[in-house]
Structure formats: C-alpha cells, structure tokens
Design a protein around this motif. Structure first.
Motif, short mmCIF file in Angstrom:
data_model
loop_
_atom_site.label_atom_id
_atom_site.label_comp_id
_atom_site.label_asym_id
_atom_site.label_seq_id
_atom_site.Cartn_x
_atom_site.Cartn_y
_atom_site.Cartn_z
N ALA A 227 0.99 -1.46 -0.06
CA ALA A 227 0.15 -0.06 0.13
C ALA A 227 0.74 1.25 0.04
CB ALA A 227 -0.90 -0.06 1.36
N ALA A 228 1.99 1.14 0.99
CA ALA A 228 2.84 2.46 0.86
C ALA A 228 3.33 2.74 -0.44
CB ALA A 228 3.74 2.32 1.85
N HIS A 229 3.89 1.50 -1.18
CA HIS A 229 4.69 1.65 -2.38
C HIS A 229 3.40 2.27 -3.49
CE1 HIS A 229 6.56 0.92 -6.21
NE2 HIS A 229 5.37 -0.24 -6.49
N VAL A 230 2.44 1.77 -3.31
CA VAL A 230 1.36 2.39 -4.39
C VAL A 230 1.01 3.81 -4.43
CG1 VAL A 230 -0.99 1.86 -5.35
CG2 VAL A 230 0.47 -0.14 -4.92
N ARG A 231 0.80 4.06 -3.17
CA ARG A 231 0.52 5.63 -2.93
C ARG A 231 1.68 6.35 -3.27
NH1 ARG A 231 -2.19 3.29 2.06
NH2 ARG A 231 -0.33 3.53 3.12
N ALA A 232 2.71 6.09 -3.21
CA ALA A 232 3.84 6.72 -3.41
C ALA A 232 4.26 6.80 -4.96
CB ALA A 232 5.10 6.44 -2.65
N HIS A 233 3.66 6.07 -5.58
CA HIS A 233 3.85 5.68 -7.16
C HIS A 233 2.64 5.73 -7.81
CE1 HIS A 233 7.70 4.39 -4.83
NE2 HIS A 233 8.38 4.89 -5.91
N PRO A 234 2.28 6.89 -8.24
CA PRO A 234 1.04 6.96 -9.17
C PRO A 234 1.36 6.34 -10.68
CG PRO A 234 1.68 9.27 -8.89
CD PRO A 234 2.65 8.21 -7.99
N LEU B 38 -6.66 -13.01 4.75
CA LEU B 38 -6.62 -12.01 5.66
C LEU B 38 -5.50 -10.90 5.07
CD1 LEU B 38 -6.99 -13.55 9.10
CD2 LEU B 38 -8.43 -12.35 7.96
N ALA B 39 -4.52 -11.38 4.60
CA ALA B 39 -3.54 -10.39 4.01
C ALA B 39 -4.10 -9.87 2.66
CB ALA B 39 -2.14 -11.27 3.62
N TYR B 40 -4.68 -10.47 1.81
CA TYR B 40 -5.34 -10.13 0.46
C TYR B 40 -6.35 -9.09 1.01
CZ TYR B 40 -7.98 -9.79 -3.71
OH TYR B 40 -8.72 -9.66 -4.74
N THR B 41 -7.28 -9.39 1.82
CA THR B 41 -8.48 -8.33 2.37
C THR B 41 -7.67 -6.95 3.05
OG1 THR B 41 -9.86 -10.15 2.83
CG2 THR B 41 -10.27 -7.96 3.77
N ALA B 42 -6.70 -7.34 3.67
CA ALA B 42 -6.04 -5.96 4.08
C ALA B 42 -5.36 -5.08 3.19
CB ALA B 42 -5.03 -6.44 5.33
N THR B 43 -4.68 -5.68 2.32
CA THR B 43 -4.00 -4.98 1.11
C THR B 43 -5.08 -4.20 0.43
OG1 THR B 43 -2.34 -6.70 0.95
CG2 THR B 43 -2.82 -5.00 -0.95
N CYS B 44 -6.33 -4.88 0.21
CA CYS B 44 -7.28 -4.15 -0.65
C CYS B 44 -7.82 -2.92 0.33
CB CYS B 44 -8.46 -5.03 -0.85
SG CYS B 44 -8.13 -6.51 -2.29
N ALA B 45 -8.03 -3.12 1.41
CA ALA B 45 -8.62 -2.23 2.36
C ALA B 45 -7.62 -0.92 2.45
CB ALA B 45 -8.93 -2.67 3.70
N GLN B 46 -6.12 -1.35 2.64
CA GLN B 46 -5.18 -0.07 2.56
C GLN B 46 -5.28 0.73 1.36
OE1 GLN B 46 -1.73 -0.71 4.77
NE2 GLN B 46 -2.32 -2.67 5.69
N LEU B 47 -5.60 0.18 0.23
CA LEU B 47 -5.46 0.75 -1.16
C LEU B 47 -6.89 1.28 -1.62
CD1 LEU B 47 -3.04 -1.84 -2.99
CD2 LEU B 47 -2.48 0.44 -2.39
N ALA B 48 -7.92 0.98 -0.89
CA ALA B 48 -9.24 1.54 -1.37
C ALA B 48 -9.04 2.96 -1.90
CB ALA B 48 -10.31 1.28 -0.31
N GLY B 49 -9.61 3.16 -2.98
CA GLY B 49 -9.63 4.54 -3.57
C GLY B 49 -8.51 4.89 -4.61
N GLU B 50 -7.41 4.05 -4.62
CA GLU B 50 -6.29 4.62 -5.39
C GLU B 50 -6.70 3.95 -6.91
OE1 GLU B 50 -3.43 5.84 -4.25
OE2 GLU B 50 -3.99 6.07 -2.29
N ASP B 51 -5.94 4.68 -7.93
CA ASP B 51 -6.00 4.65 -9.14
C ASP B 51 -5.19 3.25 -9.40
OD1 ASP B 51 -6.55 4.35 -11.88
OD2 ASP B 51 -5.63 6.20 -12.52
N ALA B 52 -5.54 2.19 -8.96
CA ALA B 52 -4.87 0.87 -9.04
C ALA B 52 -5.61 -0.07 -9.33
CB ALA B 52 -3.81 0.84 -8.04
N VAL B 53 -5.14 -1.45 -9.98
CA VAL B 53 -5.93 -2.62 -10.04
C VAL B 53 -4.93 -3.76 -9.36
CG1 VAL B 53 -4.89 -3.05 -12.19
CG2 VAL B 53 -7.00 -4.14 -11.52
#
Length: 395
Positions: free
Chosen positions: A194-201, A236-251
């Motif tokens: 999540a931190a990586h994706v938020r820092a790299h659009p 659980l790790a998958y769900t946590a990843t999706c939750a932390q990335l919610a709203g990002e322009d990512a797939v």
C-alpha cells in the motif's frame, strides 16, 4: 482421453499468457504484445493505472474454497504453462513469453551451449563432472538472455518480495533496472504494498511474490491442515491489502504460477541402472515431467528399459509426439521458438502416473521427497485462479 490427446487438446478458457498480454497491451499500447482473450479485464486496466500483479506461488484452483474473502473477487480460471512449475511459469510471467520462446523447461534445463545443466532459480549449473557451480546474476543472464516484460512496458516497474529474495541472482536478473521493496513476512506485506502504490501513481507495474504456500504444499500436501491455515492467512492479507489501497487508481491482479496435487509414490531412477545407462546425463525438466537425453543408437534399449523398470507408472513420449508445432495447442506454446528448444527438450518426455513423481538426483543430493507436486499435465497442476480488484472503485 490419452496423454497424446491431452497434449493436443485446445484449452477453452484463458491462459496465464493471456493475462500478461493484457497487462502489456494496457501499459504500452504500442507494444506488439500477445493480448489474448480474457473477458472483462480491460475495463480495470488503463494506460495510467498502477497495475499490481501478486503472484502466490502454488495457489491451486481448488484452494479457493479456503479463501472466502478472495473468492469474492474471483474473476477467471486460467491455465498455466507446461511444464506447470515455478522456473518455467515465473519466467513466462516476467518475460510475457511462452516456454517455447524463453526455453526454460523446468527446475533443470539442459543447455546445449555450454553443455551444462542449469538450475535457474538456484543460479547453479553442473557440467560433465556433475559438480555444482554457482552463477552471479550477470552470468545467469548470459545463460538465459531473458526478453523481460519490464523492458517493453514503457513505464516504471517495481518488484516486491521477501527480503531474502532481493539479492538472489534470478531475482536480480529479472528486476535489474526496477526498484525492489523487501518485507519480513505475510503480515508485513499489505502495508508495504500500500505504501509503495500510494507513493508511485500510475502508469506503473508492480510485481509481488510470495512463496511459502508452495513450500507447504510440497512438504505437507495440498489437503493438509498446514496449507489450510496458511490460506486463511493469505485471505486476511489480501483483504488488508485491498482495504489499505481503497480509492487508489490501481488494480490488484492476484494469481499463481501453478497448482498442486497430492502424491503417494516416489520413483527413483537410481533403482533402474539399465535406464540410466542409456542416458547422456541425468534427467532434466521436472519430477512430474522429466526430459531424457538418450545416447545415440540406444533409443530402443531405453524404451525397453523404462518399460521393464516402471511399467505403466511412466508414460514415455518421443519428442516428435509431444512437441509437434502443427497441433491446435503446441505443448510449450506458440513460437517464435528458442534456438535451442529442441535440443533442450531432449529425446523423450517421461510422465509419471497420477499418484507418483520421478527423481534422478546427483550423487551429492538424495533428491526431493514430496507430498504435493506440480509440473505435469493434470488439471490440479495446471488450473490456477485469477482474482481481480479494481481499487479505484472500492472505497
């Protein structure tokens, strides 16, 4: 259906390389990518999207019943490449090329030039003396010469994986020029991704790798409590990843390199000296899809020795029977072919019975002992899930 019919059958659904083709076409519309059919995936992809591909090593299609949270995002069932194994499939993922093109045909691949057997994931090779020699990432790259997908995307790329893998020669060969983010364990993965994706659009391609599930499947078997417990952790790790990335322009695209099936019997070629006497060197390929390079003029003797030693436990296919390029679905995928492909494939493919695997270890190694295996042609080994979460729409 006979083995030959299975080899020649066309898979009706999408394949692993169709997924890679769609990713490449979305991030680089000018690329001459193989963009096979994969229904419904294109709306989630776009030229400005951050594409995260999470590869969970050994996530069999049947495992979905233990991951209800991931199951909600199940998009398709894919068929992986043959041999259905990590060395071949991950190389196909990281090149976007079929095995016929990249030429790595299993855990061990026989190189015609130099005349050595390469264990690519271990960055190790053995020559005529059968002694192991380690390769650094540059030497490994000289052997493999990978046509990497990250070099064709036209956007930044990042590899994310366990810290121990960061400096492994295979990983360095495939990721050189891209960033690498290490993490400590599965509980650490969601925050790092999540931190990586938020820092790299986007546009950006991120490849995430996790291997523990495959290790557990080999050691305990795919139906074991150990595997089931780990699948719950992954859910659980998958769900946590999706939750932390919610709203990002990512797939987030989550899939596997191969499946897994249980086995009960270990066939050891050291117990068949008449077979070994016909070989130019030890078997290559996989315990579920072994390749034999036979001494010139000993083909008939080899066939008779295999039949005498193993009977119906080994199906023996001459190269021309399983590598025919004029079939609807060539076993190693369509070309262009690697220049050493036929030499690397040897003279025969050996396919063990459904409940067995075949080993031919060197003198300094007792060889593997498995309760779960992959590499062969069965649906359990070749069918893998694809999960898709479009994160921009998941806030």
């Amino acid at each position: 259906m006979s083995i030959t019919e299975i080899l020649r059958a066309r898979h009706d659904g999408p394949g692993l390389l169709d997924l890679l083709g769609r990713i490449e076409a979305s991030l680089n519309p000018d690329a001459a990518a193989h963009a096979g059919a994969l229904a419904g995936i294109d709306p989630a992809l776009g030229p400005d999207t951050h594409v995260v591909l999470w590869l969970i090593d050994g996530f069999a299609e049947d495992y979905r019943r233990h991951t209800p949270l991931m199951q909600a995002d199940h998009h398709a069932t894919l068929e992986t490449v043959f041999p259905s194994t990590t060395a071949t499939a991950i190389t196909s993922i990281l090149t976007g090329r079929h095995p016929a093109h990249h030429g790595l045909l299993g855990w061990n691949t026989r190189l015609a030039e130099p005349a050595r057997t390469l264990t690519v994931l271990m960055a190790e090779e053995r020559g005529a003396d059968d002694q192991p020699a380690r390769l650094d990432h540059r030497e490994l790259a000289a052997r493999v010469q990978p046509d990497r997908i990250i070099d064709r995307l036209g956007c930044p790329s990042t590899f994310i994986g366990p810290k121990w893998i960061g400096h492994a020669p295979y990983n360095r060969m495939m990721s050189e020029g891209a960033g690498f983010v290490g993490f400590d364990g599965i509980s650490d993965l969601p925050a790092r991704v999540a931190a990586h994706v938020r820092a790299h659009p986007g546009p950006h391609f991120t490849y995430v790798y996790w291997s523990e599930l495959d290790h557990l499947g080999h050691e305990y078997g795919p139906g074991s409590p150990e595997v089931e417990r780990h699948l719950k952790q992954l859910d659980l790790a998958y769900t946590a990843t999706c939750a932390q990335l919610a709203g990002e322009d990512a797939v987030l695209l989550t899939t596997a390199d191969h499946g897994m099936r249980p086995v009960e019997r270990r066939l050891d070629l050291r117990e068949a000296p008449a077979v070994q006497d016909c070989l130019r060197h030890r078997l290559t390929g996989e315990p579920r899809a072994a390749l034999a390079h036979v001494r010139e003029g000993r083909e008939a003797r080899f066939e008779a020795a295999v039949a005498q030693a193993f009977g119906d436990d080994i199906a023996l296919l001459p190269r021309e029977a399983w590598m025919a390029s004029d079939t609807p679905a060539p076993t190693l995928g369509p070309g262009p072919e690697h220049p050493e492909l036929h030499a690397r494939a040897g003279d025969y493919l050996l396919l063990p019975a459904a409940d067995a695997y075949l080993v031919d270890p060197p003198a300094d190694d007792e060889g593997p002992f498995f309760r779960g295996v992959h590499g062969g042609l069965s649906a359990e080994e070749r069918r893998i899930p694809l999960f898709l979460r479009s994160l921009a729409n998941s806030r």
